[in-house]
Design a protein around this motif. Sequence first.
Motif, PDB file in Angstrom:
ATOM      1  N   LYS A  84       3.741  -1.727 -16.168  1.00 59.93           N
ATOM      2  CA  LYS A  84       4.994  -1.601 -16.916  1.00 59.93           C
ATOM      3  C   LYS A  84       6.223  -1.881 -16.042  1.00 59.93           C
ATOM      4  N   PHE A  85       6.047  -1.840 -14.712  1.00 59.68           N
ATOM      5  CA  PHE A  85       7.178  -2.149 -13.844  1.00 59.68           C
ATOM      6  C   PHE A  85       7.419  -3.654 -13.765  1.00 59.68           C
ATOM      7  N   SER A  86       6.413  -4.422 -14.114  1.00 63.35           N
ATOM      8  CA  SER A  86       6.575  -5.869 -14.144  1.00 63.35           C
ATOM      9  C   SER A  86       5.437  -6.518 -14.928  1.00 63.35           C
ATOM     10  N   PRO A  87       5.557  -6.556 -16.257  1.00 65.46           N
ATOM     11  CA  PRO A  87       4.483  -7.136 -17.080  1.00 65.46           C
ATOM     12  C   PRO A  87       4.234  -8.611 -16.759  1.00 65.46           C
ATOM     13  N   ASP A  88       5.176  -9.268 -16.090  1.00 65.56           N
ATOM     14  CA  ASP A  88       5.007 -10.689 -15.782  1.00 65.56           C
ATOM     15  C   ASP A  88       4.304 -10.942 -14.458  1.00 65.56           C
ATOM     16  N   TYR A  89       4.548 -10.086 -13.466  1.00 65.91           N
ATOM     17  CA  TYR A  89       4.087 -10.429 -12.116  1.00 65.91           C
ATOM     18  C   TYR A  89       2.976  -9.542 -11.568  1.00 65.91           C
ATOM     19  N   VAL A  90       2.663  -8.425 -12.245  1.00 68.05           N
ATOM     20  CA  VAL A  90       1.489  -7.658 -11.821  1.00 68.05           C
ATOM     21  C   VAL A  90       0.258  -8.395 -12.347  1.00 68.05           C
ATOM     22  N   VAL A  91      -0.518  -8.985 -11.453  1.00 67.51           N
ATOM     23  CA  VAL A  91      -1.632  -9.840 -11.868  1.00 67.51           C
ATOM     24  C   VAL A  91      -2.931  -9.043 -11.990  1.00 67.51           C
ATOM     25  N   ALA A  92      -3.221  -8.266 -10.949  1.00 70.36           N
ATOM     26  CA  ALA A  92      -4.434  -7.440 -10.948  1.00 70.36           C
ATOM     27  C   ALA A  92      -4.080  -6.160 -10.192  1.00 70.36           C
TER      28      ALA A  92
ATOM     29  N   SER B  50      -1.064  -3.886  -8.936  1.00 70.64           N
ATOM     30  CA  SER B  50      -0.937  -2.442  -9.166  1.00 70.64           C
ATOM     31  C   SER B  50      -1.581  -1.701  -8.002  1.00 70.64           C
ATOM     32  N   HIS B  51      -1.030  -0.530  -7.699  1.00 73.18           N
ATOM     33  CA  HIS B  51      -1.522   0.210  -6.542  1.00 73.18           C
ATOM     34  C   HIS B  51      -1.776   1.662  -6.919  1.00 73.18           C
ATOM     35  N   TYR B  52      -3.042   2.093  -6.953  1.00 76.16           N
ATOM     36  CA  TYR B  52      -3.519   3.447  -7.306  1.00 76.16           C
ATOM     37  C   TYR B  52      -3.371   3.810  -8.776  1.00 76.16           C
ATOM     38  N   ASN B  53      -2.285   3.321  -9.403  1.00 76.59           N
ATOM     39  CA  ASN B  53      -2.079   3.573 -10.831  1.00 76.59           C
ATOM     40  C   ASN B  53      -1.680   2.255 -11.449  1.00 76.59           C
ATOM     41  N   SER B  54      -1.610   2.249 -12.764  1.00 77.23           N
ATOM     42  CA  SER B  54      -1.090   1.054 -13.407  1.00 77.23           C
ATOM     43  C   SER B  54       0.394   0.926 -13.079  1.00 77.23           C
ATOM     44  N   MET B  55       0.782  -0.200 -12.525  1.00 82.07           N
ATOM     45  CA  MET B  55       2.204  -0.466 -12.306  1.00 82.07           C
ATOM     46  C   MET B  55       2.629  -1.640 -13.187  1.00 82.07           C
TER      47      MET B  55
ATOM     48  N   ALA C 173       0.818  -1.210   0.000  1.00 77.26           N
ATOM     49  CA  ALA C 173       0.000   0.000   0.000  1.00 77.26           C
ATOM     50  C   ALA C 173       0.855   1.264   0.000  1.00 77.26           C
ATOM     51  N   GLU C 174       2.169   1.118  -0.100  1.00 76.92           N
ATOM     52  CA  GLU C 174       3.050   2.289  -0.095  1.00 76.92           C
ATOM     53  C   GLU C 174       2.995   2.958  -1.462  1.00 76.92           C
ATOM     54  N   ASP C 175       3.223   4.277  -1.468  1.00 75.00           N
ATOM     55  CA  ASP C 175       3.035   5.061  -2.689  1.00 75.00           C
ATOM     56  C   ASP C 175       4.209   5.028  -3.647  1.00 75.00           C
ATOM     57  N   SER C 176       4.802   3.896  -3.902  1.00 78.38           N
ATOM     58  CA  SER C 176       5.792   3.834  -4.977  1.00 78.38           C
ATOM     59  C   SER C 176       5.687   2.457  -5.594  1.00 78.38           C
ATOM     60  N   ALA C 177       6.419   2.238  -6.669  1.00 82.76           N
ATOM     61  CA  ALA C 177       6.350   0.933  -7.330  1.00 82.76           C
ATOM     62  C   ALA C 177       7.339  -0.056  -6.714  1.00 82.76           C
ATOM     63  N   THR C 178       7.960   0.331  -5.606  1.00 84.21           N
ATOM     64  CA  THR C 178       8.998  -0.516  -5.020  1.00 84.21           C
ATOM     65  C   THR C 178       8.465  -1.889  -4.603  1.00 84.21           C
ATOM     66  N   GLY C 179       7.255  -1.928  -4.048  1.00 86.40           N
ATOM     67  CA  GLY C 179       6.666  -3.205  -3.661  1.00 86.40           C
ATOM     68  C   GLY C 179       6.534  -4.131  -4.859  1.00 86.40           C
TER      69      GLY C 179
ATOM     70  N   SER D 278     -10.830  -1.778 -11.176  1.00 87.91           N
ATOM     71  CA  SER D 278     -10.085  -2.962 -10.778  1.00 87.91           C
ATOM     72  C   SER D 278      -9.257  -3.418 -11.970  1.00 87.91           C
ATOM     73  N   GLY D 279      -7.933  -3.466 -11.803  1.00 86.12           N
ATOM     74  CA  GLY D 279      -7.146  -3.899 -12.957  1.00 86.12           C
ATOM     75  C   GLY D 279      -5.647  -3.846 -12.754  1.00 86.12           C
ATOM     76  N   ALA D 280      -4.952  -4.662 -13.548  1.00 86.65           N
ATOM     77  CA  ALA D 280      -3.494  -4.657 -13.561  1.00 86.65           C
ATOM     78  C   ALA D 280      -3.009  -3.418 -14.298  1.00 86.65           C
ATOM     79  N   ASP D 281      -3.786  -3.037 -15.320  1.00 85.35           N
ATOM     80  CA  ASP D 281      -3.473  -1.899 -16.171  1.00 85.35           C
ATOM     81  C   ASP D 281      -4.839  -1.291 -16.530  1.00 85.35           C
TER      82      ASP D 281
END
Lengths: 398, 289
Positions: free
Chosen positions: A252-260, A245-250, A226-232, A303-306
Amino acid sequence: MKASTPSKKSLTLALALGAGVAAVASTLNPAQAQTGSAKLKACFVYVGPRGDIGWTYAHDQARQAAEKALPWLETKYVESVQEGQALPAIDRLVADKCQVIFTTSFGYMDDTLAAAKKYPNVIFAHAAGYKRAPNMATYMADFYQIYYLNGLVAGALTKSGKVGFVGTFPIPELKRHLSAFALGVKAANPKAVVDVKWLNSWFDPAKTREASEALLSQGDDVLSSAEDSATGVQTAAARKVPTFSHYNSMYKFSPDYVVAGHIAHWDKIYIDFLTKVHSGTYTAKNLANVDYWSLMNTGAVESGADAGVAVNPKWVPQLKAAKMTVAGKTVSVYDRLMALTADMKSPKPTFDPFMGPIKDRNGIVRVPAGKVASVAELNSMGWIAPGVVGAVADEPKK
Amino acid sequence: MNDILDALLRALAFGTPLLLASLGAIVNERAGVVNLGVEGMMALGALAGFAVAYGGGMGGNLWLAVLAAMLVGAVAALLHAFVTITLRANQFVSGLSLTLLGLGLSGLLGKKFEGFPLFNQPPQWPFTVGAIVLAVVLGGVLQFTRVGLTLRSVGENPAAADVLGLNVGLVRYAAVAVGGALAGLAGAYLSLVYRPSWTDGMTAGLGWIAVALVIFVGWSPLRAVFGSVFFGLLYYLQFRLQGQSPVPTEVFSAMPYVLVIVVLGIAGLRGQQGAAPEALGQPYTRGER
């Protein structure tokens, strides 16, 4: 942290310099100066840097979208304002002739209320809080429904039966999200648990990195931050663990592991609110009952990965293979996810994550059978749902 | 066993930028110059490193990125050197201003790099191993070589060093530049390896922990290795032990600062300034004492 204060001061200085240059430029260009006179000036107080990729980034994208959509709108912002220090920032914005001021963090609540009393002719709107005044509205694009959906995904994907959750502050908003997430995990996988670690910070990538690593080393194999960066997301990806993804689409930071995940569209709220201020519907006298409690059916949250991608296609087969029981029937987690998403997006949803009977993790009934937790209850939530492992501050004993 | 190894690896990962930055600070402080601008130089280094490595999204040269970060750190440090050595301004005020400047400037110039991931990131081990090797080498240089002796005498007694024909100003300039380059390198580690991305304020106080670390380890490069791993361990444990230990985890996060105060307190009780170089923080003017 010591460093944030200098950062803020120097940024303010830089912004002031920028504003000075802009002022000179507008006096040099009379055409621009003329159109500026009839504008509504809306100003924003941000808790983090605009580029945090999380919460503040989402608000700032919305500010820009509103400015683009509303030709009569003029905006200004201050970023990285520490909670508890909002009043000086607001004083400055009022002196700068801001007519509408949005304060965008829970911790600004009391400062915003004090400012509303101090400046009765200025319109205030506070995000994530519950205190209002004649000239102070509240608004929130809330994710608890989506946290439940993400919980279903996490429950279906965990092999160890342990899901990690990096929390920021143990305030009602986070407790609500954590509990909804845990209820989702339990629904898809009754044996699974959610391990929680708290940062006590909204934005601190180093803390997020180490908290995530600590969860992974405890055996958690799905991670939500829930932290405000893509570090998680980046930490999860580096350790090949599914995440959200958290608040925004993340994505692109990991097209393989961002599921929803969840994506905010604060512009839906800002544009509506500012339009009503501009047309005179909202004034500094009639906001005491104005609360934008915006869920999935308003379009303010998605609700979405992207954007436009509910679930990362790479993970769909696994979610289809995972089964869960709903009202005595066995269905795939994917089908349940799609059915609930459609329901929550409909004008009158029939499902709510906090539909009774719900007990907290100490066995105390919090939502009786046949009832749904009210907005007021959700906004003051102190209890924690079953399945959450880890200390949580201010958890009621009775 | 696995837990201990995990904790140690995390301590090394978190400790690497602390070690790099504190080694740099040790060099300039041994020459008598305090630079509280570490946080700002780190931020500038992090941005420069990321900007070059990102290469407009196409991916740039990683070693060039590291070099750019060190160069930017050194240039920022030279500003501090000019103000404090040539103009003889207060070192503490100048260092604080450098932190303000570095954080503000990196935030401003970094806007267009926010929100992008870095896919061509370098591995961690060259940085970690390199930092440890550097600490050992630096320890040897300070202790056993003429260069080390020169550096120390300028920090301990600049007037005597001047009489011996050493160029105090030049030595101090060089030491401050090395300090800045290493702070820049620490920043590059953050934005290339540890995150890897750029955000305003991403140093989040690490530079200040490095400043505290220098005092904690008594200006010794070798002890800085253990100090940074120890601080890294404390940092990691605040999360690993959260909810599992009777000790509140805030205790762990406050520990670096608490320890520094304890170390200074002990030094004070013994009636000495710890191992601080004699002329630390004092501008040198020929002919004055």
